[in-house]
Scaffold this motif. Sequence first.
Motif, PDB file in Angstrom:
ATOM      1  N   LEU A  83      -6.426 -37.371  -3.504  1.00  0.00           N
ATOM      2  CA  LEU A  83      -5.352 -37.290  -2.524  1.00  0.00           C
ATOM      3  C   LEU A  83      -4.861 -35.846  -2.428  1.00  0.00           C
ATOM      4  O   LEU A  83      -4.554 -35.219  -3.447  1.00  0.00           O
ATOM      5  N   VAL A  84      -4.807 -35.327  -1.203  1.00  0.00           N
ATOM      6  CA  VAL A  84      -4.386 -33.941  -1.005  1.00  0.00           C
ATOM      7  C   VAL A  84      -3.089 -33.849  -0.203  1.00  0.00           C
ATOM      8  O   VAL A  84      -2.458 -32.805  -0.142  1.00  0.00           O
ATOM      9  N   GLY A  85      -2.683 -34.965   0.414  1.00  0.00           N
ATOM     10  CA  GLY A  85      -1.476 -34.948   1.215  1.00  0.00           C
ATOM     11  C   GLY A  85      -1.409 -36.162   2.119  1.00  0.00           C
ATOM     12  O   GLY A  85      -2.033 -37.195   1.854  1.00  0.00           O
ATOM     13  N   TYR A  86      -0.679 -35.995   3.222  1.00  0.00           N
ATOM     14  CA  TYR A  86      -0.402 -37.119   4.114  1.00  0.00           C
ATOM     15  C   TYR A  86      -0.432 -36.638   5.558  1.00  0.00           C
ATOM     16  O   TYR A  86      -0.133 -35.470   5.844  1.00  0.00           O
ATOM     17  N   LYS A  87      -0.788 -37.535   6.448  1.00  0.00           N
ATOM     18  CA  LYS A  87      -0.843 -37.173   7.859  1.00  0.00           C
ATOM     19  C   LYS A  87       0.143 -38.002   8.660  1.00  0.00           C
ATOM     20  O   LYS A  87       0.317 -39.196   8.431  1.00  0.00           O
ATOM     21  N   ALA A  88       0.798 -37.334   9.591  1.00  0.00           N
ATOM     22  CA  ALA A  88       1.621 -38.028  10.575  1.00  0.00           C
ATOM     23  C   ALA A  88       0.744 -38.333  11.781  1.00  0.00           C
ATOM     24  O   ALA A  88      -0.102 -37.529  12.171  1.00  0.00           O
ATOM     25  N   ALA A  89       0.919 -39.507  12.340  1.00  0.00           N
ATOM     26  CA  ALA A  89       0.203 -39.900  13.548  1.00  0.00           C
ATOM     27  C   ALA A  89       1.213 -40.348  14.590  1.00  0.00           C
ATOM     28  O   ALA A  89       2.325 -40.771  14.258  1.00  0.00           O
ATOM     29  N   PHE A  90       0.828 -40.232  15.837  1.00  0.00           N
ATOM     30  CA  PHE A  90       1.675 -40.660  16.959  1.00  0.00           C
ATOM     31  C   PHE A  90       2.988 -39.877  17.029  1.00  0.00           C
ATOM     32  O   PHE A  90       4.013 -40.403  17.436  1.00  0.00           O
ATOM     33  N   THR A  91       2.978 -38.612  16.615  1.00  0.00           N
ATOM     34  CA  THR A  91       4.166 -37.770  16.788  1.00  0.00           C
ATOM     35  C   THR A  91       4.250 -37.233  18.210  1.00  0.00           C
ATOM     36  O   THR A  91       5.279 -36.688  18.597  1.00  0.00           O
ATOM     37  N   ASN A  92       3.171 -37.379  18.948  1.00  0.00           N
ATOM     38  CA  ASN A  92       3.115 -36.962  20.347  1.00  0.00           C
ATOM     39  C   ASN A  92       3.398 -38.190  21.224  1.00  0.00           C
ATOM     40  O   ASN A  92       2.702 -39.199  21.113  1.00  0.00           O
ATOM     41  N   GLY A 103       6.732 -45.450  17.613  1.00  0.00           N
ATOM     42  CA  GLY A 103       7.132 -44.194  17.001  1.00  0.00           C
ATOM     43  C   GLY A 103       6.064 -43.691  16.055  1.00  0.00           C
ATOM     44  O   GLY A 103       4.990 -44.296  15.940  1.00  0.00           O
ATOM     45  N   PRO A 104       6.334 -42.594  15.361  1.00  0.00           N
ATOM     46  CA  PRO A 104       5.337 -42.035  14.439  1.00  0.00           C
ATOM     47  C   PRO A 104       5.000 -42.973  13.286  1.00  0.00           C
ATOM     48  O   PRO A 104       5.810 -43.816  12.886  1.00  0.00           O
ATOM     49  N   LYS A 105       3.795 -42.817  12.755  1.00  0.00           N
ATOM     50  CA  LYS A 105       3.328 -43.538  11.572  1.00  0.00           C
ATOM     51  C   LYS A 105       2.684 -42.504  10.642  1.00  0.00           C
ATOM     52  O   LYS A 105       2.521 -41.354  11.004  1.00  0.00           O
ATOM     53  N   TRP A 106       2.286 -42.951   9.436  1.00  0.00           N
ATOM     54  CA  TRP A 106       1.680 -41.987   8.513  1.00  0.00           C
ATOM     55  C   TRP A 106       0.482 -42.604   7.801  1.00  0.00           C
ATOM     56  O   TRP A 106       0.312 -43.814   7.748  1.00  0.00           O
ATOM     57  N   GLY A 107      -0.371 -41.696   7.264  1.00  0.00           N
ATOM     58  CA  GLY A 107      -1.541 -42.111   6.505  1.00  0.00           C
ATOM     59  C   GLY A 107      -1.811 -41.130   5.382  1.00  0.00           C
ATOM     60  O   GLY A 107      -1.145 -40.091   5.251  1.00  0.00           O
ATOM     61  N   TYR A 108      -2.805 -41.453   4.561  1.00  0.00           N
ATOM     62  CA  TYR A 108      -3.193 -40.626   3.423  1.00  0.00           C
ATOM     63  C   TYR A 108      -4.269 -39.622   3.839  1.00  0.00           C
ATOM     64  O   TYR A 108      -5.107 -39.902   4.701  1.00  0.00           O
ATOM     65  N   MET A 109      -4.277 -38.452   3.186  1.00  0.00           N
ATOM     66  CA  MET A 109      -5.343 -37.463   3.377  1.00  0.00           C
ATOM     67  C   MET A 109      -5.987 -37.155   2.024  1.00  0.00           C
ATOM     68  O   MET A 109      -5.298 -37.086   0.998  1.00  0.00           O
ATOM     69  N   TYR A 110      -7.300 -36.924   2.061  1.00  0.00           N
ATOM     70  CA  TYR A 110      -8.078 -36.679   0.848  1.00  0.00           C
ATOM     71  C   TYR A 110      -8.857 -35.368   1.003  1.00  0.00           C
ATOM     72  O   TYR A 110      -9.072 -34.882   2.109  1.00  0.00           O
ATOM     73  N   VAL A 181      -3.309 -48.125  12.447  1.00  0.00           N
ATOM     74  CA  VAL A 181      -2.506 -47.896  11.247  1.00  0.00           C
ATOM     75  C   VAL A 181      -3.166 -48.552  10.043  1.00  0.00           C
ATOM     76  O   VAL A 181      -3.247 -47.977   8.949  1.00  0.00           O
ATOM     77  N   ALA A 182      -3.674 -49.776  10.241  1.00  0.00           N
ATOM     78  CA  ALA A 182      -4.293 -50.527   9.145  1.00  0.00           C
ATOM     79  C   ALA A 182      -5.480 -49.805   8.540  1.00  0.00           C
ATOM     80  O   ALA A 182      -5.787 -49.967   7.357  1.00  0.00           O
ATOM     81  N   THR A 183      -6.147 -48.977   9.332  1.00  0.00           N
ATOM     82  CA  THR A 183      -7.323 -48.247   8.852  1.00  0.00           C
ATOM     83  C   THR A 183      -6.989 -46.796   8.508  1.00  0.00           C
ATOM     84  O   THR A 183      -7.795 -45.894   8.671  1.00  0.00           O
ATOM     85  N   ASN A 184      -5.738 -46.594   8.028  1.00  0.00           N
ATOM     86  CA  ASN A 184      -5.283 -45.270   7.574  1.00  0.00           C
ATOM     87  C   ASN A 184      -5.311 -44.245   8.700  1.00  0.00           C
ATOM     88  O   ASN A 184      -5.704 -43.093   8.502  1.00  0.00           O
ATOM     89  N   VAL A 185      -4.859 -44.698   9.871  1.00  0.00           N
ATOM     90  CA  VAL A 185      -4.752 -43.883  11.081  1.00  0.00           C
ATOM     91  C   VAL A 185      -5.940 -42.934  11.267  1.00  0.00           C
ATOM     92  O   VAL A 185      -5.782 -41.760  11.603  1.00  0.00           O
ATOM     93  N   ALA A 186      -7.133 -43.472  11.038  1.00  0.00           N
ATOM     94  CA  ALA A 186      -8.407 -42.836  11.421  1.00  0.00           C
ATOM     95  C   ALA A 186      -8.746 -41.568  10.652  1.00  0.00           C
ATOM     96  O   ALA A 186      -9.616 -40.802  11.080  1.00  0.00           O
ATOM     97  N   PHE A 187      -8.130 -41.333   9.506  1.00  0.00           N
ATOM     98  CA  PHE A 187      -8.437 -40.093   8.786  1.00  0.00           C
ATOM     99  C   PHE A 187      -9.864 -40.104   8.232  1.00  0.00           C
ATOM    100  O   PHE A 187     -10.318 -41.077   7.652  1.00  0.00           O
ATOM    101  N   ARG A 188     -10.564 -38.977   8.434  1.00  0.00           N
ATOM    102  CA  ARG A 188     -11.823 -38.735   7.721  1.00  0.00           C
ATOM    103  C   ARG A 188     -11.887 -37.320   7.167  1.00  0.00           C
ATOM    104  O   ARG A 188     -12.463 -37.079   6.123  1.00  0.00           O
ATOM    105  N   GLY A 189     -11.310 -36.339   7.845  1.00  0.00           N
ATOM    106  CA  GLY A 189     -11.340 -34.973   7.330  1.00  0.00           C
ATOM    107  C   GLY A 189     -10.859 -33.997   8.377  1.00  0.00           C
ATOM    108  O   GLY A 189     -10.216 -34.358   9.363  1.00  0.00           O
TER     109      GLY A 189
END
Length: 295
Positions: A83-92, A103-110, A181-189
Amino acid sequence: MLIKAVRARASLKIRLAILLVFSLAAQDAAWAACPDDAAIDAYVKDYARRTLSTGFGNDISLADAECAKRKLGTKLRPVLGDLVGYKAAFTNPALQQRFGVDGPKWGYMYDRNMIDIIATLPADFGARPLVEADFIVEVSDPRLADAKTPLEALGYLEALVPFIELPDLMLEGQFSGNAMVATNVAFRGGVLGMEIPVQKTQAFLDSLASMTVVMTDDAENKEIGRVKGSVLMDNPINAAMWLAQALKKDGIRLKKGDLLSLGGFIPPIPTKAGMKARVQYIGLPGDPQVTVEFN
């Protein structure tokens, strides 16, 4: 009259008991809808193989989507690293409208797919790969979660980092914001640019709102999008504050060095072979930029 009153009270108690039973049953059903470990493991297997997935259902509730995301927070680590941090999604607001979220949601970043050089990557790095103009801040103090103003928040940040996120939608067909959101707001890299030291001044804060973010495909000499920094919650630092506060509310304490991705300035687009995506932040010191090529 007394007998009637007693019967009325008894009848009311019965009705209340029946309502309580149905209420508890509804709660149990909601809790049960959180994807089980088998469903989570099946998704992770699809994720590791970079194949399309059915996910956890397009009609998943937000509560169950958040539950799935929390489970993935642990299950994705063998695939994506630490884990390296967190991402905000839907802030736009444009992305909120597109995905039907409130509104905004969040996910994990690796860290495994976070690339800190000018990158050349396969266009098919994911099942449904996208490229997105984004932005990262590096946390210097967990008190960011308690900042009352954006200027105060700057005091708890070490640096700004130009960032091209490389999301992977992964899901088949059309899908809801909750499903995402359920799929960690699409994070891959993503691809990180050069760090920009934070200047704890009002002028620097204002420049984040007034900067122009431009995304181009240099291979085709084509502009993909152009917006002001204020598209992210009036100022990207507001997005950083929201994310820190949301994490604290969910029981997550930030630490020094955490990276916070603040959301997409411009709606993401699919990748293709030969594309050379470049994002420039005009108005920040040196007009920094970050690029990625796809083959």
